[in-house]
Design a protein around this motif. Structure first.
Motif, mmCIF file in Angstrom:
data_model
loop_
_atom_site.group_PDB
_atom_site.id
_atom_site.type_symbol
_atom_site.label_atom_id
_atom_site.label_comp_id
_atom_site.label_asym_id
_atom_site.label_seq_id
_atom_site.Cartn_x
_atom_site.Cartn_y
_atom_site.Cartn_z
ATOM 1 N N MET A 44 0.701 -1.084 -0.025
ATOM 2 C CA MET A 44 -0.043 0.105 -0.192
ATOM 3 C C MET A 44 0.603 1.554 0.199
ATOM 4 O O MET A 44 1.669 1.250 0.537
ATOM 5 C CB MET A 44 -0.536 -0.358 1.563
ATOM 6 C CG MET A 44 -1.665 0.991 1.265
ATOM 7 S SD MET A 44 -3.549 1.632 0.899
ATOM 8 C CE MET A 44 -3.977 -0.115 2.520
ATOM 9 N N LYS A 45 0.230 2.372 -0.776
ATOM 10 C CA LYS A 45 1.257 3.053 -0.068
ATOM 11 C C LYS A 45 0.411 4.957 0.419
ATOM 12 O O LYS A 45 -1.039 4.621 -0.003
ATOM 13 C CB LYS A 45 1.354 3.944 -2.066
ATOM 14 C CG LYS A 45 2.160 3.618 -3.445
ATOM 15 C CD LYS A 45 2.878 4.693 -3.955
ATOM 16 C CE LYS A 45 3.805 3.354 -4.728
ATOM 17 N NZ LYS A 45 5.907 4.863 -4.131
ATOM 18 N N TYR A 46 1.226 5.618 1.566
ATOM 19 C CA TYR A 46 1.077 5.860 1.945
ATOM 20 C C TYR A 46 1.433 7.332 1.793
ATOM 21 O O TYR A 46 2.086 7.674 1.477
ATOM 22 C CB TYR A 46 1.060 5.799 3.526
ATOM 23 C CG TYR A 46 0.975 4.229 3.464
ATOM 24 C CD1 TYR A 46 -0.798 4.508 4.644
ATOM 25 C CD2 TYR A 46 1.371 3.300 3.870
ATOM 26 C CE1 TYR A 46 -1.350 2.671 5.197
ATOM 27 C CE2 TYR A 46 1.240 1.720 4.145
ATOM 28 C CZ TYR A 46 0.209 1.611 4.390
ATOM 29 O OH TYR A 46 -0.287 0.149 5.504
ATOM 30 N N GLU A 47 0.667 8.518 2.481
ATOM 31 C CA GLU A 47 0.871 10.421 2.211
ATOM 32 C C GLU A 47 0.448 10.231 3.865
ATOM 33 O O GLU A 47 -0.307 9.991 4.546
ATOM 34 C CB GLU A 47 0.157 10.385 1.490
ATOM 35 C CG GLU A 47 -1.481 10.837 1.521
ATOM 36 C CD GLU A 47 -2.196 11.877 0.643
ATOM 37 O OE1 GLU A 47 -1.287 11.548 -0.383
ATOM 38 O OE2 GLU A 47 -3.227 12.029 0.624
ATOM 39 N N ALA A 48 1.231 11.204 4.541
ATOM 40 C CA ALA A 48 1.462 11.632 5.620
ATOM 41 C C ALA A 48 0.538 13.436 5.514
ATOM 42 O O ALA A 48 0.885 13.809 4.336
ATOM 43 C CB ALA A 48 2.658 12.419 6.144
ATOM 44 N N VAL A 49 0.044 12.854 6.382
ATOM 45 C CA VAL A 49 -0.995 14.850 6.872
ATOM 46 C C VAL A 49 -0.734 15.330 8.175
ATOM 47 O O VAL A 49 -0.828 14.893 9.049
ATOM 48 C CB VAL A 49 -2.453 14.566 6.771
ATOM 49 C CG1 VAL A 49 -2.928 15.799 6.931
ATOM 50 C CG2 VAL A 49 -2.899 13.417 5.179
#
Ligand code: ADP
Ligand code: MG
Ligand code: ZN
Length: 465
Positions: free
Chosen positions: A1-6
């Protein structure tokens, strides 16, 4: 899975006022504990707070510098909680109707939203010594603004950039001195992680009171990784408050996240709503100084400075003032910037005070531009000016520090040097770069550091090359 930070940041900044937010006690750091207190800031019953207008003006300036809307009406609320550093039993802050809203900071082409800026008072400070705890109320009632970003930040690096920009704007508008080591700029970060492209938010953790921008970046990077690993294992991060340990470079859980309703925010009925007229805002807008970004444009376009120069000079307001004053008197502002950054800044003490007058810096720079002195003399002059002020041109004359531009004189020095250092000359003829440097050094020493370096180089090449 690819994630992004917030990521969203909450930054508390101490306002540069003379006195506290609701009383006339002085707003000063580092004084003897409990000497800057009165019945108002220690929350005695029956006392009446009076709002410090200068604090309001500085908060508005922060809002203008950060592209915010300034609310015509804002309101003070009480954030009720019990803690020994809070004698009133509540903090006066702005909750429902903050003074500034909807701004942004441009971090190089990308805009990071600012949700709100509100005015509030600081709490006192607990001091733990052995098994005893003391309380110092000097900080109670000191004016702060809290600057709350939108969750628009995507990495630790962007967070550090945002903080740098924020600091610059607050410094140059005179809102705060932003001294992290004195607690006048305190950063809390909120971090969550979600599948890349998702519009939902993941569970967020908050890391409080991080000590530097560098550590902020590290803490965020650690936390992002921790969240991702939890998701990968099929777990979810807890909503909680954590702290960053600078030694182990890890975050640790402190407490689960308190619900804001537990604070029982209530309107502070001691105040009528704060009304700010458009005229007042316009007045302040007119008085806004140039922001770092605007100064950078001038430095690059008018003076030919590089990004590196700008970053160095725009670190502190008085660096910028010194450069700008010197640049006005300089024949070559870029050379002045070079001298300032490479020679003057290396003389700074921890107080960062520049002990050389801008006009003197310009004099040194101009003598160099006119080829009266060379760069090593310029450096020596600046070191001497750091100790005491003097007229540069007179000093150069009296001490015969003129650059030697005379071909014959320099040729003679080179001949002598060659005679005395046959081995180096041989090496030089074999093409060894180091030998040229050594030879230049020897001739320069003979010329007591005053040779015209360009001419010297040409002559050595001509005579021995
Ligand atoms: P809280 O009441 O928990 O303090 P707020 O909604 O007031 O939360 O937001 C505080 C800060 O947290 C803001 O800077 C905001 O941008 C940021 N934030 C809110 N939601 C998230 C999220 N899911 N991930 C990261 N940061 C967030
Ligand atoms: Mg919060
Ligand atoms: Zn007081």
């Amino acid at each position: 899975m690819k994630y992004e930070a917030v990521i969203g940041l909450e930054v508390h900044v101490k306002l540069k006022t003379n006195t506290k937010l609701f009383c006339s006690c002085r707003n000063e750091f580092g004084k003897k504990p409990n000497t800057l207190v009165c019945p108002v800031c220690t929350g005695m019953p029956g006392t009446l707070p009076r709002l410090n207008k200068e604090a309001v003006n500085l908060a508005i300036k922060a809002g203008l510098g950060l592209n915010c809307k300034i609310s015509k009406f804002s309101r003070f609320d009480r954030k009720n909680y019990y803690y020994p550093d809070l004698p009133k039993g509540y903090q006066t802050t702005q909750y429902e109707m903050p003074l500034c809203t909807d701004g942004y900071i441009d971090i190089g082409g990308r805009k990071i939203g600012i949700e709100r800026i509100h005015l509030e008072e600081d709490a006192g400070k607990l001091i733990h010594e052995g098994d005893k705890t003391y309380v110092d109320f000097n900080r109670s009632g000191v004016p702060l603004v809290e600057i709350v970003s939108r969750p628009d930040i995507g990495s630790g690096e962007e967070a550090a950039l945002y903080l740098k920009k924020l600091r610059g704007i607050l410094l140059f508008t005179g809102v705060s001195d932003c001294k992290i080591n004195e607690g006048s700029m305190r950063v809390d970060v909120n971090v969550s992680v979600r599948p890349k492209g998702s519009s939902l938010f993941g569970a967020k953790t908050e890391i409080k009171n991080i000590n530097s921008f560098q550590f902020t970046q590290e803490a965020i990077e650690y936390e992002i990784k921790r969240h991702m690993e939890l998701y990968e294992e099929g777990n979810t991060p807890q909503s909680e408050t954590r702290r960053y340990d600078e030694k182990s470079k890890k975050t640790y859980a402190m407490r689960t996240k308190e619900d804001s309703s537990l604070y029982m925010y209530l309107p502070d009925t001691e105040f009528v709503p704060l009304y700010i007229s458009e005229e007042e805002v316009d007045e302040l807008r007119k008085k806004m100084p140039l922001l770092p970004e605007e100064r950078e444009k001038i430095y690059v376009n008018d003076y030919g400075l590089t990004d590196f120069d700008c970053e160095n000079i725009l670190q502190e307001v008085h660096f910028a003032t010194c450069f700008e004053e010197a640049a006005k008197l300089s024949k070559d502002a870029k050379n002045t910037a070079n001298l300032l950054i490479s020679h003057v800044f290396s003389l700074l003490d921890s107080d960062k005070v520049v002990r050389i007058k801008p006009s003197r810096l310009a004099e040194v720079s101009n003598l160099m531009t006119d080829e009266v002195i060379n760069s090593s003399t310029a450096k020596k002059l600046l070191e001497k000016l750091w100790e005491e002020d003097f007229d540069v041109e007179t000093y150069v004359k009296e001490n015969e520090l003129f650059q030697i531009n005379d071909k014959d004189v320099l040729s003679k020095f080179i001949e002598e040097a060659a005679e005395e250092n046959k081995k180096i000359v041989d090496d030089y003829k074999k093409g060894k770069k180091k030998a040229l440097k050594a030879l230049t050094g020897i001739v320069m020493a003979k010329a007591k550091g005053r040779a015209n370096p360009k001419l010297l180089n040409t002559l050595i090449n001509e005579m021995l090359g």
